[in-house]
Design an enzyme around this catalytic site. Sequence first.
Site, PDB file in Angstrom:
ATOM      1  N   ASP A  34       0.819  -1.215   0.000  1.00 17.34           N
ATOM      2  CA  ASP A  34       0.000   0.000   0.000  1.00 17.34           C
ATOM      3  C   ASP A  34       0.853   1.265   0.000  1.00 17.34           C
ATOM      4  OD1 ASP A  34      -2.064  -1.698   0.103  1.00 17.34           O
ATOM      5  OD2 ASP A  34      -2.827  -1.079   2.081  1.00 17.34           O
ATOM      6  N   ALA A  35       1.959   1.217   0.757  1.00 19.83           N
ATOM      7  CA  ALA A  35       2.794   2.412   0.889  1.00 19.83           C
ATOM      8  C   ALA A  35       3.335   2.872  -0.468  1.00 19.83           C
ATOM      9  CB  ALA A  35       3.944   2.133   1.851  1.00 19.83           C
ATOM     10  N   GLU A  36       3.660   1.906  -1.323  1.00 18.40           N
ATOM     11  CA  GLU A  36       4.183   2.226  -2.651  1.00 18.40           C
ATOM     12  C   GLU A  36       3.101   2.962  -3.464  1.00 18.40           C
ATOM     13  OE1 GLU A  36       7.043   2.022  -3.948  1.00 18.40           O
ATOM     14  OE2 GLU A  36       6.666   2.172  -6.120  1.00 18.40           O
ATOM     15  N   ASP A  38       0.556   4.645  -2.264  1.00 18.90           N
ATOM     16  CA  ASP A  38       0.330   5.976  -1.692  1.00 18.90           C
ATOM     17  C   ASP A  38       1.409   6.961  -2.116  1.00 18.90           C
ATOM     18  OD1 ASP A  38      -1.863   4.925  -0.497  1.00 18.90           O
ATOM     19  OD2 ASP A  38      -0.925   4.650   1.481  1.00 18.90           O
ATOM     20  N   SER A  83     -36.623  -4.916 -13.348  1.00 21.14           N
ATOM     21  CA  SER A  83     -36.373  -5.789 -12.200  1.00 21.14           C
ATOM     22  C   SER A  83     -36.629  -7.227 -12.639  1.00 21.14           C
ATOM     23  CB  SER A  83     -37.234  -5.382 -11.023  1.00 21.14           C
ATOM     24  OG  SER A  83     -38.572  -5.422 -11.407  1.00 21.14           O
ATOM     25  N   LYS A 115     -27.020 -13.124  -6.562  1.00 19.38           N
ATOM     26  CA  LYS A 115     -27.801 -11.884  -6.590  1.00 19.38           C
ATOM     27  C   LYS A 115     -27.272 -10.985  -5.473  1.00 19.38           C
ATOM     28  CE  LYS A 115     -32.478 -10.118  -6.956  1.00 19.38           C
ATOM     29  NZ  LYS A 115     -32.481  -9.174  -5.869  1.00 19.38           N
ATOM     30  N   GLU A 170     -24.151  -3.905  -9.674  1.00 19.89           N
ATOM     31  CA  GLU A 170     -24.614  -3.673  -8.315  1.00 19.89           C
ATOM     32  C   GLU A 170     -23.451  -3.120  -7.483  1.00 19.89           C
ATOM     33  OE1 GLU A 170     -27.802  -4.550  -8.076  1.00 19.89           O
ATOM     34  OE2 GLU A 170     -28.241  -4.780  -5.939  1.00 19.89           O
ATOM     35  N   TYR A 222     -23.011  -6.965 -14.069  1.00 12.83           N
ATOM     36  CA  TYR A 222     -23.659  -8.221 -14.441  1.00 12.83           C
ATOM     37  C   TYR A 222     -24.387  -8.210 -15.773  1.00 12.83           C
ATOM     38  CZ  TYR A 222     -27.427  -5.797 -11.972  1.00 12.83           C
ATOM     39  OH  TYR A 222     -28.317  -4.865 -11.538  1.00 12.83           O
ATOM     40  N   LYS A 286     -30.187 -16.848 -15.735  1.00 12.72           N
ATOM     41  CA  LYS A 286     -30.428 -16.153 -17.011  1.00 12.72           C
ATOM     42  C   LYS A 286     -30.251 -17.117 -18.175  1.00 12.72           C
ATOM     43  CE  LYS A 286     -28.446 -11.980 -15.005  1.00 12.72           C
ATOM     44  NZ  LYS A 286     -27.327 -11.038 -14.926  1.00 12.72           N
TER      45      LYS A 286
HETATM   46  S1  IVH Z   1     -29.908  -8.996 -13.729  1.00 11.38           S
HETATM   47  C1  IVH Z   1     -32.830  -7.066 -16.728  1.00 11.38           C
HETATM   48  N1  IVH Z   1     -28.052  -9.991 -12.164  1.00 11.38           N
HETATM   49  O1  IVH Z   1     -31.449  -7.541  -8.563  1.00 11.38           O
HETATM   50  C2  IVH Z   1     -32.219  -7.854 -15.655  1.00 11.38           C
HETATM   51  N2  IVH Z   1     -29.563  -8.401 -11.234  1.00 11.38           N
HETATM   52  O2  IVH Z   1     -34.737  -7.411  -9.370  1.00 11.38           O
HETATM   53  C3  IVH Z   1     -31.494  -7.036 -14.681  1.00 11.38           C
HETATM   54  N3  IVH Z   1     -29.124  -7.828  -8.907  1.00 11.38           N
HETATM   55  O3  IVH Z   1     -32.391  -4.476  -9.879  1.00 11.38           O
HETATM   56  C4  IVH Z   1     -31.059  -7.717 -13.451  1.00 11.38           C
HETATM   57  N4  IVH Z   1     -27.371  -9.130  -8.638  1.00 11.38           N
HETATM   58  O4  IVH Z   1     -30.133  -4.592  -8.852  1.00 11.38           O
HETATM   59  C5  IVH Z   1     -29.103  -9.156 -12.259  1.00 11.38           C
HETATM   60  N5  IVH Z   1     -26.339 -10.913 -10.909  1.00 11.38           N
HETATM   61  C6  IVH Z   1     -27.369 -10.088 -11.003  1.00 11.38           C
HETATM   62  C7  IVH Z   1     -27.808  -9.295  -9.911  1.00 11.38           C
HETATM   63  C8  IVH Z   1     -28.921  -8.467 -10.074  1.00 11.38           C
HETATM   64  C9  IVH Z   1     -28.183  -8.238  -8.059  1.00 11.38           C
HETATM   65  C10 IVH Z   1     -30.222  -6.888  -8.577  1.00 11.38           C
HETATM   66  C11 IVH Z   1     -30.390  -5.748  -9.545  1.00 11.38           C
HETATM   67  C12 IVH Z   1     -31.826  -5.740  -9.979  1.00 11.38           C
HETATM   68  C13 IVH Z   1     -32.469  -6.692  -9.022  1.00 11.38           C
HETATM   69  C14 IVH Z   1     -33.465  -7.554  -9.777  1.00 11.38           C
END
Ligand code: IVH
Length: 669
Positions: A34-36, A38, A83, A115, A170, A222, A286
């Site tokens: 870390d010192a390097e 800084d 979401s 998640k 995130e 993500y 996904k």
């Molecule tokens: S994908 C269109 N992947 O979870 C798809 N979301 O309700 C977008 N989140 O608002 C979401 N980890 O904030 C995705 N590996 C991940 C995630 C993630 C956290 C959150 C994100 C989103 C909510 C989904």
Amino acid sequence: MDLLTAEKEIQKLHQLLNQYNYEYHVLDQPSVPDAEYDKLMQQLIQLEEQFPQFKTSDSPTQRVGGHVLDMFEKVQHEIPMLSLGNAFGEQDLRDFDRRITQAVGEDHSYVCELKIDGLAVSLRYENGLFVRGATRGDGTIGEDITANLRTVRSIPLRLNEPVTIEVRGEVFMPKRSFEALNKVKKEKEEEPFANPRNAAAGSLRQLDTKIAASRNLDVFLYNIASTDEVDVDSHSEGLDYLDRLGFKTNQERMKCKNIDEVLAFVESWTEKRPHLPYEIDGLVIKVDSYEQQQQLGFTAKSPRWAIAYKFPAEEVITTLKEIELSVGRTGVVTPTAILEPVRVAGSTVQRASLHNEDLIREKDIKIGDQVVIKKAGDIIPEVVNVLADRRTGEEIDFQMPTHCPECESELVRLEGEVALRCINPKCPAQIREGLIHFVSRDAMNIDGLGEKVISQLFAEQLIHDVADIYKLTYEQLIALERMGEKSVSNLLQAIEASKENSLEKLLFGLGVRHVGAKAAKTLAIEFNTMDKLASATYEQLTAINEIGDKMADSIVSYFELEEVQELLQELKEIGVNMEYKGPKPVSIEDSTSIFAGKTVVLTGKLEQLSRNEAKDEIERLGGKVAGSVSKKTHLVIAGEDAGSKLAKAQELGVEVWTEEQLIEELKKN
Ligand code: IVH
């Protein structure tokens, strides 16, 4: 030092510091002490002070924060931040897999991810430079928090390739940083944060960037917001590409060939979850192929190609001390359980809605009972059941009142409803709740006018209806509790800005019975102005797909009320916009365009239009823009340096146009 040497030296320091930063914060493999780091940082700070002409927005010195903002600007997400739908067990996941198989066939694979329990952000890079970072907000409009995000060490300020790209991820606070922060807060006798997510959100909402810089925030990216622009065909390749660009992605991801492999991933993380150095609130599954994602598409709120698996909720026992009554915007009287405060799923809970009298009877809840509490969906506290065998005999039966706790008029139970209602239109509680609804996020979205401020203004009789909000003065606001000069001027600006909102926000805010945010949008698109909607007949309304009898009735009788007409007139005179401002879709039947019902793929660099402009135009004319070329593609628009997608189009014999041809066609419409 001469200019040339200074410039060279600064560049060398940039390169070294960026490399060390990347090794430490992204790869978690520091190569120097870390010192390097800084020492080199101090050298760079001094050189930049001496030669400010060489200070750039991607300099590592930009990460330390320092300037104080007045407020966060609003940012429009060209690609909405959606979401996810939820799955709560094996059956939900198998149902999800069945839906996917029905839509795209057996041949599909998944990517499983953690998640992360933090705050969703969108990061925009232009020619490889970080230019803007925003919160999710309501999904369409978020807040510009670029200055704070620059201080997050794992967010690259410059990418390894000069690409223009928007990525989603995130921001979170690791468990150790959270504990350390709360320890300091307690020592200073400040209120600690309830959980790491609140701590991360609170840090990103700081106007002083130095505070955000001190909070040890971290990020995992993500998703690529628009996959049309990148030359990869699947989510797993997309994540690898993000790694190559220099982003931090979560490495605990796994590609799964079928749902059984997904279930094994779920099982293994149910066990491993507590040992992670950061909080997760579930897993995300996904569909891997972008082409299949495109085929599956979206519902109003979320993609059909992904789902969030939520871990079973933690349950705890506490005492129900009393039952409080509150009157909502529509007059419904809701009982709320007041609990002995108890920690559950990362925060302290002291209230839980009991919804209505029937539920209290069904669960046989008495005042003084020991009850089991959980957070539904990990968010909303709920009384699961009563521990009747622990009763002492001291518990008291609860009786719903016969009169409104706020205005004392008699309560009624409408036919077919379980709820008790106060039907006095002048009931102060209903008016106050209506005002709170008007300023809320999905309605007029006025920052700084929360429940507390509205309640104060209402109690002091400074506002009686929504029009009064627009008449508030500096003097009235500064006299309120906990209001400083800056917050008042920000608030006045936010009120003024809300006048420009598109019609659906106002319409939802007015609180017409049965008209939710989605219906408000449909109505705004369909009628375009408040006047046209106000004069719509029951038949015109029910002719619209999503508008049923009950809603149509409610809309017609709402606009017939004299006080509503007066209020709308007043709002108009104040300058509140009454027109729909969003994109207007052309229906496929009406469109004479050659794009109607066609699937178009954009590839390569477009010179005259941005990707999003081209996409919006094609969609406006009834076309669909897909991310990858397949047999189902009707047309490919190929710009400069088009690569594998153009080759695939040629191989499949799909029609290919240049950007000029596209523009010619757009001009005809
Ligand atoms: S994908 C269109 N992947 O979870 C798809 N979301 O309700 C977008 N989140 O608002 C979401 N980890 O904030 C995705 N590996 C991940 C995630 C993630 C956290 C959150 C994100 C989103 C909510 C989904």
